[in-house]
Design a protein around this motif. Structure first.
Motif, PDB file in Angstrom:
ATOM      1  N   ASP A  72       0.829  -1.212   0.000  1.00  0.00           N
ATOM      2  CA  ASP A  72       0.000   0.000   0.000  1.00  0.00           C
ATOM      3  C   ASP A  72       0.863   1.262   0.000  1.00  0.00           C
ATOM      4  O   ASP A  72       0.515   2.267  -0.629  1.00  0.00           O
ATOM      5  CB  ASP A  72      -0.939  -0.001   1.209  1.00  0.00           C
ATOM      6  CG  ASP A  72      -2.100  -0.963   1.043  1.00  0.00           C
ATOM      7  OD1 ASP A  72      -2.398  -1.324  -0.112  1.00  0.00           O
ATOM      8  OD2 ASP A  72      -2.700  -1.356   2.055  1.00  0.00           O
ATOM      9  N   LEU A  73       1.993   1.223   0.709  1.00  0.00           N
ATOM     10  CA  LEU A  73       2.900   2.371   0.713  1.00  0.00           C
ATOM     11  C   LEU A  73       3.514   2.585  -0.669  1.00  0.00           C
ATOM     12  O   LEU A  73       3.672   3.726  -1.123  1.00  0.00           O
ATOM     13  CB  LEU A  73       4.001   2.170   1.754  1.00  0.00           C
ATOM     14  CG  LEU A  73       3.574   2.360   3.223  1.00  0.00           C
ATOM     15  CD1 LEU A  73       4.691   1.936   4.156  1.00  0.00           C
ATOM     16  CD2 LEU A  73       3.180   3.813   3.494  1.00  0.00           C
ATOM     17  N   VAL A  74       3.847   1.491  -1.355  1.00  0.00           N
ATOM     18  CA  VAL A  74       4.411   1.611  -2.709  1.00  0.00           C
ATOM     19  C   VAL A  74       3.370   2.180  -3.667  1.00  0.00           C
ATOM     20  O   VAL A  74       3.662   3.073  -4.473  1.00  0.00           O
ATOM     21  CB  VAL A  74       4.923   0.243  -3.216  1.00  0.00           C
ATOM     22  CG1 VAL A  74       5.353   0.342  -4.683  1.00  0.00           C
ATOM     23  CG2 VAL A  74       6.094  -0.240  -2.367  1.00  0.00           C
ATOM     24  N   LEU A  75       2.132   1.681  -3.576  1.00  0.00           N
ATOM     25  CA  LEU A  75       1.066   2.204  -4.432  1.00  0.00           C
ATOM     26  C   LEU A  75       0.792   3.679  -4.133  1.00  0.00           C
ATOM     27  O   LEU A  75       0.543   4.468  -5.040  1.00  0.00           O
ATOM     28  CB  LEU A  75      -0.211   1.385  -4.246  1.00  0.00           C
ATOM     29  CG  LEU A  75      -0.209  -0.023  -4.856  1.00  0.00           C
ATOM     30  CD1 LEU A  75      -1.471  -0.779  -4.470  1.00  0.00           C
ATOM     31  CD2 LEU A  75      -0.080   0.039  -6.371  1.00  0.00           C
ATOM     32  N   SER A  76       0.861   4.055  -2.858  1.00  0.00           N
ATOM     33  CA  SER A  76       0.637   5.458  -2.483  1.00  0.00           C
ATOM     34  C   SER A  76       1.753   6.363  -2.998  1.00  0.00           C
ATOM     35  O   SER A  76       1.539   7.571  -3.157  1.00  0.00           O
ATOM     36  CB  SER A  76       0.545   5.584  -0.955  1.00  0.00           C
ATOM     37  OG  SER A  76      -0.525   4.827  -0.449  1.00  0.00           O
ATOM     38  N   SER A  77       2.935   5.782  -3.267  1.00  0.00           N
ATOM     39  CA  SER A  77       4.065   6.594  -3.722  1.00  0.00           C
ATOM     40  C   SER A  77       3.849   7.196  -5.102  1.00  0.00           C
ATOM     41  O   SER A  77       4.604   8.079  -5.529  1.00  0.00           O
ATOM     42  CB  SER A  77       5.352   5.757  -3.734  1.00  0.00           C
ATOM     43  OG  SER A  77       5.302   4.764  -4.744  1.00  0.00           O
ATOM     44  N   PHE A 103       4.391  -0.156 -14.600  1.00  0.00           N
ATOM     45  CA  PHE A 103       4.787  -1.437 -14.012  1.00  0.00           C
ATOM     46  C   PHE A 103       4.519  -1.458 -12.513  1.00  0.00           C
ATOM     47  O   PHE A 103       3.982  -2.438 -11.983  1.00  0.00           O
ATOM     48  CB  PHE A 103       6.271  -1.690 -14.293  1.00  0.00           C
ATOM     49  CG  PHE A 103       6.840  -2.855 -13.534  1.00  0.00           C
ATOM     50  CD1 PHE A 103       6.555  -4.149 -13.921  1.00  0.00           C
ATOM     51  CD2 PHE A 103       7.646  -2.646 -12.423  1.00  0.00           C
ATOM     52  CE1 PHE A 103       7.064  -5.232 -13.209  1.00  0.00           C
ATOM     53  CE2 PHE A 103       8.160  -3.711 -11.711  1.00  0.00           C
ATOM     54  CZ  PHE A 103       7.871  -5.012 -12.107  1.00  0.00           C
ATOM     55  N   ILE A 104       4.895  -0.391 -11.812  1.00  0.00           N
ATOM     56  CA  ILE A 104       4.718  -0.331 -10.361  1.00  0.00           C
ATOM     57  C   ILE A 104       3.243  -0.450  -9.991  1.00  0.00           C
ATOM     58  O   ILE A 104       2.856  -1.252  -9.115  1.00  0.00           O
ATOM     59  CB  ILE A 104       5.307   0.976  -9.789  1.00  0.00           C
ATOM     60  CG1 ILE A 104       6.832   0.960  -9.867  1.00  0.00           C
ATOM     61  CG2 ILE A 104       4.850   1.194  -8.345  1.00  0.00           C
ATOM     62  CD1 ILE A 104       7.494  -0.086  -9.009  1.00  0.00           C
ATOM     63  N   ILE A 105       2.396   0.320 -10.649  1.00  0.00           N
ATOM     64  CA  ILE A 105       0.969   0.336 -10.303  1.00  0.00           C
ATOM     65  C   ILE A 105       0.325  -1.020 -10.547  1.00  0.00           C
ATOM     66  O   ILE A 105      -0.330  -1.584  -9.660  1.00  0.00           O
ATOM     67  CB  ILE A 105       0.234   1.437 -11.085  1.00  0.00           C
ATOM     68  CG1 ILE A 105       0.647   2.813 -10.554  1.00  0.00           C
ATOM     69  CG2 ILE A 105      -1.286   1.263 -10.998  1.00  0.00           C
ATOM     70  CD1 ILE A 105       0.136   3.975 -11.377  1.00  0.00           C
ATOM     71  N   HIS A 106       0.529  -1.574 -11.735  1.00  0.00           N
ATOM     72  CA  HIS A 106      -0.152  -2.827 -12.077  1.00  0.00           C
ATOM     73  C   HIS A 106       0.462  -4.035 -11.370  1.00  0.00           C
ATOM     74  O   HIS A 106      -0.270  -4.951 -10.968  1.00  0.00           O
ATOM     75  CB  HIS A 106      -0.141  -3.023 -13.594  1.00  0.00           C
ATOM     76  CG  HIS A 106      -0.982  -2.024 -14.331  1.00  0.00           C
ATOM     77  ND1 HIS A 106      -2.348  -1.960 -14.191  1.00  0.00           N
ATOM     78  CD2 HIS A 106      -0.650  -1.035 -15.203  1.00  0.00           C
ATOM     79  CE1 HIS A 106      -2.831  -0.988 -14.945  1.00  0.00           C
ATOM     80  NE2 HIS A 106      -1.812  -0.406 -15.566  1.00  0.00           N
ATOM     81  N   SER A 107       1.775  -4.065 -11.207  1.00  0.00           N
ATOM     82  CA  SER A 107       2.399  -5.216 -10.553  1.00  0.00           C
ATOM     83  C   SER A 107       2.063  -5.250  -9.072  1.00  0.00           C
ATOM     84  O   SER A 107       1.731  -6.318  -8.519  1.00  0.00           O
ATOM     85  CB  SER A 107       3.917  -5.205 -10.753  1.00  0.00           C
ATOM     86  OG  SER A 107       4.504  -4.069 -10.148  1.00  0.00           O
TER      87      SER A 107
END
Length: 327
Positions: A72-77, A103-107
């Motif tokens: 969730d923190l990565v997606l919030s980034s 890539f970040i969002i979908h993966s």
């Protein structure tokens, strides 16, 4: 249908529009978005801190919850880029940065779905085989499950930006979106996008349907085990351990399913509504997950209460020290 490359060009950067048709209201829209972003970061960091510092929470469910908080923190980034569009009209994004964001969002969305499946399996073992729970889900097994969910997300999604990277000619470099969503970028290409379209749709439905079936199957066995209990009190007490997970699942799958179906089939849906839905499915789970688990989990409530009590005590001590200094 022949492709007329004269009308196409090869851009080095793309331009994100933010929320189409609502550009004049971007500053106002940013207020709830920024509030949700801060809550998501604070909430998930708090969950990580509590699980790390409380030995009694070093159990499979809380390890999976920590993994969920990291995702969730990565997606919030991805949100700071949105705020730069809202506040500074900084719409440009380099082509390779756009692919990386895609890539970040979908993966990580796929990885989060995998963690929800893992948490459903944890609840199944805890309720249907409670005496074997710790022997089945050892720390090493939990780590391997987390690694498998991560590798699955990376392997499933890696072809998407690689396929887009092959495209050289685009009708425009203006992406009518607030981030580099796969199909929003692909639809701008002048070249044949059938492979990207089919693969993206196949992976989306595979993850959504397969993971939902696995979670549903786990809960069928859980319901059977719960219904066999002798008393209503035992039924409620046992099932209450699953409510946080169920709420988190609904908060994750409902927005993403609605957004995906709207993008694929909702041609009559206004663009602002679609883009807002797409942003909500990135923000709602990171905001709600820590809140749901904090509200529904007594162990986290106790630790959080201790932290707040300590913070209040430190604040009083600081205020008293400052009062004495300036007296």
């Amino acid at each position: 249908m022949p492709v007329h490359y004269n009308a196409c060009f090869s851009p080095s950067t793309f331009s994100l529009t933010g929320i189409p048709q609502l550009e004049a209201a971007h500053v106002w829209i940013s207020i709830p978005f920024c509030s949700m972003y801060l809550i998501a970061v604070l909430g998930n960091c708090t969950i990580l801190f509590i699980v790390k510092t409380e030995p009694s929470l070093h159990e499979p469910m809380y390890f999976f919850l920590s993994m969920l908080a990291v995702v969730d923190l990565v997606l919030s980034s991805t949100m700071p880029k949105l705020f730069s569009i809202f506040w500074f009209d900084n719409k440009e994004i380099v082509f390779h940065a756009c692919l990386f964001q895609m890539f970040i969002i979908h993966s990580f969305t796929t990885i989060e779905s995998g963690f929800f499946v893992a948490m459903a399996f944890d609840r199944y073992v805890a309720i249907c085989a409670p005496l074997r729970h710790k022997t089945i889900l050892t720390h090493s097994v939990v780590a391997r499950i987390g690694l498998a969910a991560t590798l699955r997300g990376v392997l499933y999604i890696s072809p998407l930006p690689l396929l887009v990277h092959r495209y050289r000619y685009f009708l425009t470099n203006v992406i009518a979106h607030s981030y580099c969503e796969h199909m929003a970028v692909v639809m701008l290409s002048c070249e044949d996008i059938s492979i990207s379209d089919i693969y993206g749709m196949a992976i989306g439905f595979l993850v959504l349907i397969l993971d939902s079936l696995c979670i549903g199957l786990s809960y069928i066995f859980i319901f059977r085990a719960v219904m066999s209990l002798a008393t209503l009190e035992a039924w409620l007490k046992t099932f209450s351990t699953c409510t946080s997970h169920i709420c988190a699942i609904l908060a994750f799958y409902i927005p993403i399913a609605v957004s995906s179906l709207t993008h694929r089939f909702g041609h009559n849906v206004a663009p602002p509504a679609h883009i807002l839905l797409a942003n909500f499915y990135l923000l709602i789970p990171p905001v709600l997950n820590p809140i749901v688990y904090a509200v529904r989990t007594k162990e986290i409530q106790k630790k959080l209460a201790k932290m707040l009590s300590w913070a209040r005590g430190e604040a009083r001590s600081l205020m008293y020290a400052l009062w004495l200094r300036f007296l």
